[in-house]
Each structure stands twice: as C-alpha cells, then as structure tokens.
Design a protein around this motif. Sequence first.
Motif, PDB file in Angstrom:
ATOM      1  N   UNK A  95      43.078  31.731  -2.343  1.00  0.00           N
ATOM      2  CA  UNK A  95      43.619  31.539  -1.000  1.00  0.00           C
ATOM      3  C   UNK A  95      44.116  30.109  -0.823  1.00  0.00           C
ATOM      4  N   UNK A  96      43.330  29.137  -1.288  1.00  0.00           N
ATOM      5  CA  UNK A  96      43.691  27.733  -1.125  1.00  0.00           C
ATOM      6  C   UNK A  96      44.945  27.372  -1.902  1.00  0.00           C
ATOM      7  N   UNK A  97      45.159  28.017  -3.046  1.00  0.00           N
ATOM      8  CA  UNK A  97      46.281  27.652  -3.908  1.00  0.00           C
ATOM      9  C   UNK A  97      47.502  28.546  -3.733  1.00  0.00           C
ATOM     10  N   UNK A  98      47.411  29.542  -2.856  1.00  0.00           N
ATOM     11  CA  UNK A  98      48.511  30.499  -2.729  1.00  0.00           C
ATOM     12  C   UNK A  98      49.719  29.867  -2.048  1.00  0.00           C
ATOM     13  N   UNK A  99      50.873  30.501  -2.247  1.00  0.00           N
ATOM     14  CA  UNK A  99      52.099  30.022  -1.617  1.00  0.00           C
ATOM     15  C   UNK A  99      52.441  30.771  -0.350  1.00  0.00           C
ATOM     16  N   UNK A 100      51.425  31.377   0.304  1.00  0.00           N
ATOM     17  CA  UNK A 100      51.641  32.128   1.538  1.00  0.00           C
ATOM     18  C   UNK A 100      50.746  31.568   2.635  1.00  0.00           C
ATOM     19  N   UNK A 101      51.036  31.969   3.862  1.00  0.00           N
ATOM     20  CA  UNK A 101      50.260  31.542   5.027  1.00  0.00           C
ATOM     21  C   UNK A 101      49.530  32.746   5.592  1.00  0.00           C
ATOM     22  N   UNK A 102      48.287  32.544   6.016  1.00  0.00           N
ATOM     23  CA  UNK A 102      47.463  33.636   6.515  1.00  0.00           C
ATOM     24  C   UNK A 102      47.369  33.570   8.035  1.00  0.00           C
ATOM     25  N   UNK A 103      47.513  34.744   8.676  1.00  0.00           N
ATOM     26  CA  UNK A 103      47.526  34.838  10.127  1.00  0.00           C
ATOM     27  C   UNK A 103      46.213  35.415  10.638  1.00  0.00           C
ATOM     28  N   UNK A 104      45.698  34.866  11.734  1.00  0.00           N
ATOM     29  CA  UNK A 104      44.514  35.482  12.347  1.00  0.00           C
ATOM     30  C   UNK A 104      44.906  36.733  13.112  1.00  0.00           C
ATOM     31  N   UNK A 105      43.948  37.648  13.331  1.00  0.00           N
ATOM     32  CA  UNK A 105      42.573  37.553  12.839  1.00  0.00           C
ATOM     33  C   UNK A 105      42.433  38.116  11.435  1.00  0.00           C
ATOM     34  N   UNK A 106      41.434  37.615  10.711  1.00  0.00           N
ATOM     35  CA  UNK A 106      40.969  38.261   9.502  1.00  0.00           C
ATOM     36  C   UNK A 106      39.805  39.152   9.923  1.00  0.00           C
ATOM     37  N   UNK A 107      39.931  40.433   9.695  1.00  0.00           N
ATOM     38  CA  UNK A 107      38.944  41.387  10.199  1.00  0.00           C
ATOM     39  C   UNK A 107      38.006  41.829   9.081  1.00  0.00           C
ATOM     40  N   UNK A 108      36.705  41.656   9.323  1.00  0.00           N
ATOM     41  CA  UNK A 108      35.676  42.087   8.377  1.00  0.00           C
ATOM     42  C   UNK A 108      34.991  43.328   8.945  1.00  0.00           C
ATOM     43  N   UNK A 109      34.856  44.363   8.129  1.00  0.00           N
ATOM     44  CA  UNK A 109      34.273  45.616   8.580  1.00  0.00           C
ATOM     45  C   UNK A 109      33.054  45.960   7.741  1.00  0.00           C
ATOM     46  N   UNK A 110      32.162  46.747   8.320  1.00  0.00           N
ATOM     47  CA  UNK A 110      31.028  47.259   7.558  1.00  0.00           C
ATOM     48  C   UNK A 110      31.553  48.048   6.370  1.00  0.00           C
ATOM     49  N   UNK A 111      30.821  48.004   5.273  1.00  0.00           N
ATOM     50  CA  UNK A 111      31.263  48.689   4.069  1.00  0.00           C
ATOM     51  C   UNK A 111      31.973  47.779   3.089  1.00  0.00           C
TER      52      UNK A 111
END
Length: 218
Positions: A95-111
């Motif tokens: 993630x730190x070295x990627x050439x893209x940008x990440x948008x919120x939210x990052x959703x974490x689900x059970x499982x």
Amino acid sequence: MRRVTFAVDYPPSLAHPMHRRLDESAVSRAELLMWGPMDTVTTLAWYDGTPGAVRSLLDPVESITAVDLVAGDGGTYAFVHQTEYELGAPVLDLVADSGVVFLPPVTFEAGGRARVEAVGESEFLAEFHADLREHVDATVERVADFRRWSTPAVDVTPRRHEALAAAVAVGYYDVPRTGSVADVAAELDCAASTAGELLRKGEAALVRGFVGRPRRQS
C-alpha cells in the motif's frame, strides 16, 4: 483515471487484530474513515455497534494506546491511537509503495473480508491488483471512471442505509439484477413490503442529494 473497488479476503496471519476479532464480537462492520501519516498512527473509524461493544473489541489490541468513543449515526465513532498499524507487513508495504490513491472508507467485515477503493491510472491499478494477489485473495468488484464530484449531501437513516447495503450485497442493483426485494427482506429479517419501502425512501434521498434538490413540501 479509473476508480476500482477491491474485495480483499485477509488470512488471519495478515489481518489487523481488530479485524480478526470481529467474528467474536457484537460488532460486524468497521469503516475506516480517516488515517493520519504513517508515523502518527491515528485513525477515525465508525463501527456498527454500541460504545461498550466497540470498547470490548478494541481493548485487547495491544498496539492501541488510547481510544475516544462517540455514539452516532446508528453506531460508534472511534478515534484510535496506535503504536503501529498492525496490518500485515507485506500488504502495508505494498500500500505504501503503490502508485494509486486509496479513498475512504475502507470497510472491514466479519469473516475477514475488507473492501477498499483505489484511484489511479489503469496500468498502476492493474499492477497493484496483481501484487496484492500475491499475498491475499483479492477480486475487482467495480470499475468506473473517476470524477471529481463532491460527495452528495444525503439524509439516509441507519435502517435505510442497512437496506441499501443489503440490496447491494444480494445483487439487487446488479445489471442484470440477480437479487430481489424478497432477498433484501430476508437479509433484514422483515416483510418484503417493509424492505421495499426502505429501499424507495433510501433511493429517493440519494437521488435528491445527488442532483442537489431539496425535498418538495406537500
């Protein structure tokens, strides 16, 4: 530029401790809304549970040094301070070295599943996806052109939001449609007529917010 939604299934060895504990808690979903620079490790997240349930979920995570909880929007907001992010090192480095940008939210689900949106040029998004698949099971759920539109101001109640989310999950908005109102009702454990009404009112709020028109008074 393109906007891609990835669904990622984390094995326990790479998942954040909070994510691993979702299966054992009264909280089933966490939405990471904001995160600070890598060296401060301060985040703002929303959880679909009470403050007490969120406290029980987070307290055992050893890297957390402070938690401030605020009830709101049908769940709990949490300002979390950590000594480290604790996401699996291979994924965190990617993630730190990627050439893209990440948008919120990052959703974490059970499982163990997480959903994240990334924006960038097609070649960099494809490269990120290929590199990600070397460590976790990652699939592309949605691809769209990126637009700089601001987020529409909408007023959707938690229950209507739950109905819309269920509709997405069962394929009600797929093209062609693979889910029905009855499927949504089954997810919500309510009557089909109730599910239909929740969807109509939620959709109406989203459309009004998108086009920027207030509700007409009758």
